[in-house]
Scaffold this motif. Structure first.
Motif, PDB file in Angstrom:
ATOM      1  N   MET A   1      37.491  32.978  37.575  1.00  0.00           N
ATOM      2  CA  MET A   1      37.429  33.856  36.529  1.00  0.00           C
ATOM      3  C   MET A   1      38.748  34.403  35.825  1.00  0.00           C
ATOM      4  O   MET A   1      39.535  34.727  36.963  1.00  0.00           O
ATOM      5  CB  MET A   1      36.350  34.942  36.954  1.00  0.00           C
ATOM      6  N   GLU A   2      39.068  34.815  34.592  1.00  0.00           N
ATOM      7  CA  GLU A   2      40.156  35.303  34.378  1.00  0.00           C
ATOM      8  C   GLU A   2      39.941  36.820  34.524  1.00  0.00           C
ATOM      9  O   GLU A   2      39.014  37.622  34.494  1.00  0.00           O
ATOM     10  CB  GLU A   2      40.513  35.050  32.962  1.00  0.00           C
ATOM     11  N   ASN A   3      41.064  37.390  35.008  1.00  0.00           N
ATOM     12  CA  ASN A   3      41.258  38.934  35.259  1.00  0.00           C
ATOM     13  C   ASN A   3      41.422  39.837  34.000  1.00  0.00           C
ATOM     14  O   ASN A   3      41.943  41.006  34.379  1.00  0.00           O
ATOM     15  CB  ASN A   3      42.317  39.183  36.447  1.00  0.00           C
ATOM     16  N   ARG A   4      41.507  39.227  33.005  1.00  0.00           N
ATOM     17  CA  ARG A   4      41.733  39.881  31.571  1.00  0.00           C
ATOM     18  C   ARG A   4      40.609  39.485  30.612  1.00  0.00           C
ATOM     19  O   ARG A   4      40.047  38.550  30.630  1.00  0.00           O
ATOM     20  CB  ARG A   4      42.946  39.415  31.070  1.00  0.00           C
ATOM     21  N   LEU A   5      40.107  40.801  30.103  1.00  0.00           N
ATOM     22  CA  LEU A   5      38.845  40.560  29.134  1.00  0.00           C
ATOM     23  C   LEU A   5      39.522  41.148  27.721  1.00  0.00           C
ATOM     24  O   LEU A   5      39.950  42.365  27.675  1.00  0.00           O
ATOM     25  CB  LEU A   5      37.748  41.267  29.591  1.00  0.00           C
ATOM     26  N   TYR A   6      39.937  40.325  27.118  1.00  0.00           N
ATOM     27  CA  TYR A   6      40.674  40.494  25.590  1.00  0.00           C
ATOM     28  C   TYR A   6      39.533  41.285  24.718  1.00  0.00           C
ATOM     29  O   TYR A   6      38.384  40.630  24.631  1.00  0.00           O
ATOM     30  CB  TYR A   6      41.334  39.122  25.059  1.00  0.00           C
ATOM     31  N   TYR A   7      40.230  42.231  23.757  1.00  0.00           N
ATOM     32  CA  TYR A   7      39.202  42.748  22.856  1.00  0.00           C
ATOM     33  C   TYR A   7      38.588  41.749  21.847  1.00  0.00           C
ATOM     34  O   TYR A   7      37.646  42.162  21.443  1.00  0.00           O
ATOM     35  CB  TYR A   7      40.031  43.858  22.318  1.00  0.00           C
ATOM     36  N   TRP A   8      39.023  40.880  21.461  1.00  0.00           N
ATOM     37  CA  TRP A   8      38.737  40.016  20.466  1.00  0.00           C
ATOM     38  C   TRP A   8      37.638  39.020  21.129  1.00  0.00           C
ATOM     39  O   TRP A   8      36.820  38.574  20.484  1.00  0.00           O
ATOM     40  CB  TRP A   8      39.709  39.105  19.979  1.00  0.00           C
ATOM     41  N   GLU A   9      37.281  39.101  22.471  1.00  0.00           N
ATOM     42  CA  GLU A   9      36.098  38.452  22.740  1.00  0.00           C
ATOM     43  C   GLU A   9      34.989  39.461  22.623  1.00  0.00           C
ATOM     44  O   GLU A   9      33.775  38.673  22.662  1.00  0.00           O
ATOM     45  CB  GLU A   9      36.198  38.317  24.355  1.00  0.00           C
ATOM     46  N   LEU A  10      35.053  40.675  22.164  1.00  0.00           N
ATOM     47  CA  LEU A  10      33.931  41.450  22.011  1.00  0.00           C
ATOM     48  C   LEU A  10      33.289  41.229  20.622  1.00  0.00           C
ATOM     49  O   LEU A  10      34.091  41.154  19.700  1.00  0.00           O
ATOM     50  CB  LEU A  10      34.344  42.617  22.535  1.00  0.00           C
ATOM     51  N   ALA A  11      32.071  41.375  20.622  1.00  0.00           N
ATOM     52  CA  ALA A  11      31.300  41.282  19.400  1.00  0.00           C
ATOM     53  C   ALA A  11      31.892  42.382  18.255  1.00  0.00           C
ATOM     54  O   ALA A  11      31.816  42.114  17.179  1.00  0.00           O
ATOM     55  CB  ALA A  11      29.937  41.260  19.488  1.00  0.00           C
ATOM     56  N   CYS A  12      32.081  43.613  18.888  1.00  0.00           N
ATOM     57  CA  CYS A  12      32.120  44.639  17.924  1.00  0.00           C
ATOM     58  C   CYS A  12      33.694  44.671  17.297  1.00  0.00           C
ATOM     59  O   CYS A  12      34.370  45.249  16.622  1.00  0.00           O
ATOM     60  CB  CYS A  12      32.143  46.147  18.869  1.00  0.00           C
ATOM     61  N   TYR A  13      34.563  43.645  17.803  1.00  0.00           N
ATOM     62  CA  TYR A  13      36.093  43.647  17.318  1.00  0.00           C
ATOM     63  C   TYR A  13      36.069  43.102  15.898  1.00  0.00           C
ATOM     64  O   TYR A  13      36.867  43.329  15.332  1.00  0.00           O
ATOM     65  CB  TYR A  13      36.702  42.531  18.303  1.00  0.00           C
ATOM     66  N   GLU A  14      35.025  42.088  15.895  1.00  0.00           N
ATOM     67  CA  GLU A  14      35.217  41.433  14.297  1.00  0.00           C
ATOM     68  C   GLU A  14      34.666  42.517  13.202  1.00  0.00           C
ATOM     69  O   GLU A  14      35.242  42.620  12.075  1.00  0.00           O
ATOM     70  CB  GLU A  14      34.227  40.518  14.262  1.00  0.00           C
ATOM     71  N   LEU A  34      42.463  45.150  38.553  1.00  0.00           N
ATOM     72  CA  LEU A  34      42.572  46.491  39.199  1.00  0.00           C
ATOM     73  C   LEU A  34      41.359  46.893  39.964  1.00  0.00           C
ATOM     74  O   LEU A  34      41.327  47.637  40.917  1.00  0.00           O
ATOM     75  CB  LEU A  34      42.830  47.919  38.310  1.00  0.00           C
ATOM     76  N   LEU A  35      40.334  45.731  39.904  1.00  0.00           N
ATOM     77  CA  LEU A  35      39.264  46.217  40.966  1.00  0.00           C
ATOM     78  C   LEU A  35      39.224  45.303  42.098  1.00  0.00           C
ATOM     79  O   LEU A  35      39.591  44.252  41.906  1.00  0.00           O
ATOM     80  CB  LEU A  35      37.933  45.671  39.912  1.00  0.00           C
ATOM     81  N   GLU A  42      33.218  40.773  37.603  1.00  0.00           N
ATOM     82  CA  GLU A  42      32.236  39.967  36.938  1.00  0.00           C
ATOM     83  C   GLU A  42      31.315  40.969  36.354  1.00  0.00           C
ATOM     84  O   GLU A  42      30.815  40.841  35.317  1.00  0.00           O
ATOM     85  CB  GLU A  42      31.547  38.876  38.076  1.00  0.00           C
ATOM     86  N   GLU A  43      30.879  41.715  37.214  1.00  0.00           N
ATOM     87  CA  GLU A  43      29.880  42.933  36.723  1.00  0.00           C
ATOM     88  C   GLU A  43      30.483  43.598  35.415  1.00  0.00           C
ATOM     89  O   GLU A  43      30.017  43.990  34.619  1.00  0.00           O
ATOM     90  CB  GLU A  43      29.239  43.657  37.718  1.00  0.00           C
ATOM     91  N   TYR A  44      31.698  43.969  35.729  1.00  0.00           N
ATOM     92  CA  TYR A  44      32.375  44.582  34.444  1.00  0.00           C
ATOM     93  C   TYR A  44      32.754  43.993  33.365  1.00  0.00           C
ATOM     94  O   TYR A  44      32.660  44.281  32.088  1.00  0.00           O
ATOM     95  CB  TYR A  44      33.794  45.343  34.996  1.00  0.00           C
ATOM     96  N   ARG A  45      33.087  42.562  33.269  1.00  0.00           N
ATOM     97  CA  ARG A  45      33.034  41.661  32.416  1.00  0.00           C
ATOM     98  C   ARG A  45      31.794  41.700  31.492  1.00  0.00           C
ATOM     99  O   ARG A  45      31.694  41.808  30.253  1.00  0.00           O
ATOM    100  CB  ARG A  45      33.435  40.496  32.777  1.00  0.00           C
TER     101      ARG A  45
END
Length: 66
Positions: A1-14, A34-35, A42-45
């Motif tokens: 799993m990648e340790n970064r969650l990019y904002y453009w992956e979120l539905a609200c970004y569009e 940082l976790l 995984e839970e935060y993602r």
């Protein structure tokens, strides 16, 4: 799993229009490294992906501090 969650992956970004640059600032991701444990990452993602479909990007930016 990648340790970064990019904002453009979120539905609200569009749907945020011109808000992204102003709301997210210089970093365009949430740093999950940082976790301390992989299961927490995984839970935060999953939480942010779910929450991104419920609220605006501005709310996500404020919630990541908590």
């Amino acid at each position: 799993m990648e340790n970064r969650l990019y904002y453009w992956e979120l539905a609200c970004y569009e749907t945020s229009g011109n808000l992204p640059q102003r709301a997210i600032g210089k970093s365009n991701f949430i740093d999950l490294s940082l976790l301390p444990k992989e299961t927490m990452r995984e839970e935060y993602r999953r939480y942010f992906l779910y929450r991104g479909g419920q609220v605006s990007l501005n709310t996500i930016c404020h919630e990541k501090a908590y």
